[in-house]
Write an enzyme that holds these catalytic residues in place. Structure first.
Site, mmCIF file in Angstrom:
data_model
loop_
_atom_site.group_PDB
_atom_site.id
_atom_site.type_symbol
_atom_site.label_atom_id
_atom_site.label_comp_id
_atom_site.label_asym_id
_atom_site.label_seq_id
_atom_site.Cartn_x
_atom_site.Cartn_y
_atom_site.Cartn_z
ATOM 1 N N GLY A 46 0.846 -1.189 0.000
ATOM 2 C CA GLY A 46 0.000 0.000 0.000
ATOM 3 C C GLY A 46 0.881 1.239 0.000
ATOM 4 N N GLN A 51 3.005 10.028 1.763
ATOM 5 C CA GLN A 51 4.325 9.373 1.798
ATOM 6 C C GLN A 51 5.210 9.787 0.625
ATOM 7 O OE1 GLN A 51 2.423 5.264 2.375
ATOM 8 N NE2 GLN A 51 4.325 5.079 3.538
ATOM 9 N N CYS A 94 5.987 -0.263 7.482
ATOM 10 C CA CYS A 94 5.624 0.947 6.748
ATOM 11 C C CYS A 94 6.830 1.407 5.944
ATOM 12 C CB CYS A 94 5.197 2.041 7.721
ATOM 13 S SG CYS A 94 4.700 3.576 6.910
ATOM 14 N N LEU A 95 6.605 1.762 4.691
ATOM 15 C CA LEU A 95 7.713 2.215 3.844
ATOM 16 C C LEU A 95 8.307 3.525 4.383
ATOM 17 C CD1 LEU A 95 6.132 1.395 0.364
ATOM 18 C CD2 LEU A 95 7.957 0.146 1.535
ATOM 19 N N HIS A 136 -4.419 1.288 7.549
ATOM 20 C CA HIS A 136 -3.057 1.830 7.639
ATOM 21 C C HIS A 136 -2.899 3.009 6.670
ATOM 22 C CE1 HIS A 136 1.519 1.098 7.817
ATOM 23 N NE2 HIS A 136 1.378 1.890 6.770
ATOM 24 N N GLU A 137 -3.409 2.857 5.442
ATOM 25 C CA GLU A 137 -3.271 3.935 4.436
ATOM 26 C C GLU A 137 -4.137 5.144 4.795
ATOM 27 O OE1 GLU A 137 -0.822 3.448 2.825
ATOM 28 O OE2 GLU A 137 -0.727 1.273 2.906
ATOM 29 N N HIS A 140 -2.533 7.308 7.253
ATOM 30 C CA HIS A 140 -1.534 8.231 6.674
ATOM 31 C C HIS A 140 -2.192 9.538 6.225
ATOM 32 C CE1 HIS A 140 2.304 6.126 6.543
ATOM 33 N NE2 HIS A 140 1.767 5.049 5.988
HETATM 34 O O1 GNR Z 1 4.156 -2.589 2.624
HETATM 35 C C1 GNR Z 1 3.474 -2.451 3.648
HETATM 36 N N1 GNR Z 1 3.171 -3.541 4.390
HETATM 37 C C2 GNR Z 1 2.236 -3.523 5.402
HETATM 38 C C3 GNR Z 1 2.184 -4.630 6.240
HETATM 39 C C4 GNR Z 1 1.267 -4.685 7.271
HETATM 40 C C5 GNR Z 1 0.374 -3.651 7.434
HETATM 41 C C6 GNR Z 1 0.414 -2.543 6.619
HETATM 42 C C7 GNR Z 1 1.337 -2.483 5.601
HETATM 43 S S1 GNR Z 1 1.355 -1.109 4.553
HETATM 44 C C8 GNR Z 1 3.033 -1.111 4.066
HETATM 45 C C9 GNR Z 1 3.295 -0.048 3.009
HETATM 46 C C10 GNR Z 1 3.059 1.314 3.608
HETATM 47 O O2 GNR Z 1 3.828 1.908 4.302
HETATM 48 N N2 GNR Z 1 1.904 1.881 3.341
HETATM 49 O O3 GNR Z 1 1.611 3.082 3.863
HETATM 50 NI NI NI Z 2 2.722 3.155 5.743
#
Ligand code: GNR
Ligand code: NI
Length: 174
Positions: A46, A51, A94-95, A136-137, A140
């Site tokens: 995601g 980001q 999270c990236l 999660h997204e 953000h």
């Molecule tokens: O790549 C991602 N893996 C992930 C694993 C578990 C829960 C959420 C994520 S999202 C993350 C990519 C990211 O930072 N998205 O904002």
């Molecule tokens: Ni993230």
């Protein structure tokens, strides 16, 4: 298509509340396409516009596993309409917090409304990994990172580690 630079914490741009898009027009579609390419290259499931330094309510996802056909999703102005009472714990990364992971508890299923790639207003229900990733997204877009859902002690450990890596990289570069 273009690859975009992914911002890592600590950075004030990750703490901002992103603004809705007026409509999914060609410029928003280009952003979605570039974000998806950037996400695939970074091996993420995601990515949210903040980001990549764009304070707009746009997210992309693909939770298909290796070997499965791709399932790209591109959403604007996502809005959670319903959350299940049942929760699940997932090990999240999270990236924007590279190489950091923690267990996060979230509703197991959600229902949401969003604008799709064609600017059509749609609703969908999601559960499991997709529901976790969507939440999660959407976090953000509100300036929230997964570490904001864990204990202050663990959050402090992760953020200090990242700040240290950034400082040492800056010293090498100087
Ligand atoms: O790549 C991602 N893996 C992930 C694993 C578990 C829960 C959420 C994520 S999202 C993350 C990519 C990211 O930072 N998205 O904002
Ligand atoms: Ni993230």
């Amino acid at each position: 298509m273009a690859f975009l630079a992914i911002i890592t914490a600590p950075d004030p741009r990750l703490k901002l509340k992103a603004r809705p898009v007026g409509a999914v027009d060609d410029s928003v579609r280009r952003l979605m396409d570039d974000m998806l390419e950037t996400m695939y290259r970074a091996i993420g499931i995601g990515l949210a516009a903040p980001q990549v330094g764009v304070a707009r309510r746009v997210i992309v996802l693909d939770v298909a596993r290796e070997g499965e056909p791709p399932q790209p999703l591109k959403l604007a102005n996502p809005e959670i309409l319903w959350r299940s009472g049942e929760v699940v714990t997932s090990n999240e990364g999270c990236l924007s917090l590279p190489e950091q992971y923690a267990e996060v508890v979230r509703p197991q299923a959600i229902r949401l409304r969003y604008l799709d790639y064609q600017n059509e207003l749609r609703e969908m229900e999601a559960e499991g990994v997709l529901a976790t990733c969507l939440q999660h997204e959407i976090d953000h877009l509100n300036g929230v990172l997964f570490v904001d859902h864990i204990s202050p002690l663990k959050r402090g450990m992760i953020l200090r580690k990242l700040a240290k890596v950034k400082r040492s990289r800056a010293t090498v570069a100087a």
